[in-house]
Design an enzyme around this catalytic site. Structure first.
Site, short mmCIF file in Angstrom:
data_model
loop_
_atom_site.label_atom_id
_atom_site.label_comp_id
_atom_site.label_asym_id
_atom_site.label_seq_id
_atom_site.Cartn_x
_atom_site.Cartn_y
_atom_site.Cartn_z
N ALA A 1 6.92 -13.11 45.76
CA ALA A 1 7.33 -14.10 46.76
C ALA A 1 6.18 -15.08 47.05
CB ALA A 1 7.76 -13.40 48.04
N GLY B 1 -7.37 -0.79 56.25
CA GLY B 1 -8.66 -1.12 55.62
C GLY B 1 -8.63 -2.55 55.06
N ASP C 1 2.17 4.56 55.37
CA ASP C 1 1.87 5.32 56.60
C ASP C 1 2.55 4.73 57.85
OD1 ASP C 1 0.25 6.63 54.86
OD2 ASP C 1 -1.64 5.87 55.66
N GLY D 1 0.44 10.27 55.30
CA GLY D 1 0.37 9.48 56.54
C GLY D 1 -1.00 9.44 57.16
N ALA E 1 15.33 18.25 59.94
CA ALA E 1 14.37 19.36 59.98
C ALA E 1 14.49 20.11 61.31
CB ALA E 1 12.96 18.81 59.81
N ARG F 1 19.58 32.81 65.08
CA ARG F 1 20.85 32.09 65.24
C ARG F 1 21.70 32.14 63.97
NH1 ARG F 1 19.61 26.86 65.85
NH2 ARG F 1 17.37 27.07 66.08
N GLU G 1 0.31 15.27 57.00
CA GLU G 1 -0.97 15.74 56.43
C GLU G 1 -2.09 15.77 57.48
OE1 GLU G 1 -2.90 13.30 53.46
OE2 GLU G 1 -2.12 11.47 54.32
O1 F6P Z 1 -2.72 5.19 53.21
C1 F6P Z 1 -1.84 5.65 52.26
C2 F6P Z 1 -2.17 7.06 51.84
O2 F6P Z 1 -1.22 7.48 50.89
C3 F6P Z 1 -2.27 8.08 52.99
O3 F6P Z 1 -1.01 8.52 53.41
C4 F6P Z 1 -3.11 9.16 52.34
O4 F6P Z 1 -3.81 9.90 53.32
C5 F6P Z 1 -4.06 8.37 51.49
O5 F6P Z 1 -3.45 7.12 51.24
C6 F6P Z 1 -4.42 9.01 50.18
O6 F6P Z 1 -5.33 8.19 49.54
P1 F6P Z 1 -5.77 8.33 48.02
O7 F6P Z 1 -4.61 7.93 47.17
O8 F6P Z 1 -6.92 7.40 47.88
O9 F6P Z 1 -6.11 9.76 47.82
#
Ligand code: F6P
Length: 326
Positions: free
Chosen positions: A26, A109, A132, A175, A191, A216, A227
């Site tokens: 785009a 970042g 994330d 995440g 879940a 139940r 994570e």
């Molecule tokens: O920011 C995206 C992400 O996939 C996070 O969910 C995860 O903690 C991180 O990047 C993993 O980073 P890498 O691929 O550098 O191991």
């Protein structure tokens, strides 16, 4: 601003996210449409430091990008760009290449890097892309919807085997420090419990809920853990087995599968809208802003605010999982 002489640089940086290519498409096509030139920067900020540039000749150069997963421009996590010296090198290369403004597509970042460049006089617009969904100033980042669909499909499959064996499954989602994916996937996959860094719960609480599901008469239990949750998934599964909750627990860490795949229709639309707007505002002379989605609208947020505000997790959504787990 004379748009005919204006050259836009575009890069993807940080973790790749499905829809990054759709955004680059785009950006590229809108640039050509508006009479600007466009340069792809390979390997994110690292490529900016190394001068890895790829001049698109015409709109066809990005053919097929819309449905492609990953990022054709490649990406890196650049340690060097965190330093002033790396940024200086990048600016020097941009000047030599004749890049007048930059569109930086990526997560927190990347947006922090974009703000650093803007403070040094470079015209920059950020585009949020990270599975994330931890970026302030936008309801959704590019890639989130695709990742959520991947998780939902995976949990649906795990539920089949969990039910067959009367087991509990602990599914770990990505995440980083955000529980967004875990909570949303908790809702979309039905879940029983979600663990996320924002709302800590004890192992005993988890055990109680899983055991309750067993009492139940359920033939499976699904636990989704972000994570970034306080306890590691493998440790939690071990503790649950020690506490004898009725089900035996298996762990599945979904990992990088969540980052791959062809983007969903939602991500293609979002990426396209954000990419077009990024070019428009750049050519209008705007800098140091991020384009984002608020409700149905494409909006703008100052990068300074984007990088200094945490994005809170919706507690109502978190509670929904428990309310509906019957
Ligand atoms: O920011 C995206 C992400 O996939 C996070 O969910 C995860 O903690 C991180 O990047 C993993 O980073 P890498 O691929 O550098 O191991």
């Amino acid at each position: 601003m004379n748009k005919n002489n204006y050259t836009i640089g575009v890069l993807t940086s940080g973790g790749d996210a499905p829809g990054m290519n759709a955004c680059v498409r785009a950006v590229t096509r809108t640039s050509f449409l508006k009479g600007a030139k466009i340069v792809g920067v390979m390997n994110g900020y690292e490529g900016l430091i190394n001068g890895e540039f790829k001049r698109w000749k015409n709109a066809r150069d990005v053919s097929g990008f819309l449905r492609k997963g990953g990022t054709a421009l490649q990406t890196k996590r650049s340690e060097r760009f965190r330093e002033k010296s790396g940024q200086r090198e990048a600016i020097r290369n941009m000047n030599e290449e004749g890049i007048d403004g930059l569109i930086a597509i990526g997560g927190d970042g990347t947006l922090t890097g974009a703000h650093a460049l803007a403070k040094q006089g470079i015209q920059v617009i950020g585009v949020p892309a990270s599975i994330d969904n931890d970026i302030w100033g936008t309801d959704m980042s590019i890639g989130v919807d695709t990742a959520l669909n991947t998780i939902t499909e995976a949990v649906d499959k795990l539920r089949d085997t969990a039910s067959s064996h009367t087991r509990a499954f602990l599914v770990e989602t990505m995440g980083r420090n955000s529980g967004y994916l875990a909570v949303q996937a908790g809702i979309t996959s039905g879940a029983d419990i979600v663990l996320c860094p924002e709302f800590p719960i004890t192992v005993e609480d988890v055990a109680e809920q899983v055991e309750d599901a067993y009492r139940r008469g359920k033939n499976h239990a699904i636990i989704i853990a972000a994570e970034g949750a306080q306890i590691r998934s493998t440790d939690l599964a071990k503790r649950l087995d020690e506490l004898d909750v009725g089900f035996k627990t298996r762990v599945t860490i979904l990992g990088h599968i969540q980052r791959g795949g062809s983007p969903t229709a939602f991500d293609r639309l979002l990426a396209t809208r954000l990419g077009i707007r990024a070019v428009e505002v750049l050519l209008e002379g705007t800098t140091d802003y991020m384009v984002g989605l608020r409700g149905r609208d494409i909006t703008m947020a100052p990068l300074e605010d984007v990088i200094s505000n945490p994005r809170p997790l919706n507690m109502e959504h978190y509670n929904m999982v428990r309310q509906l787990a019957k």
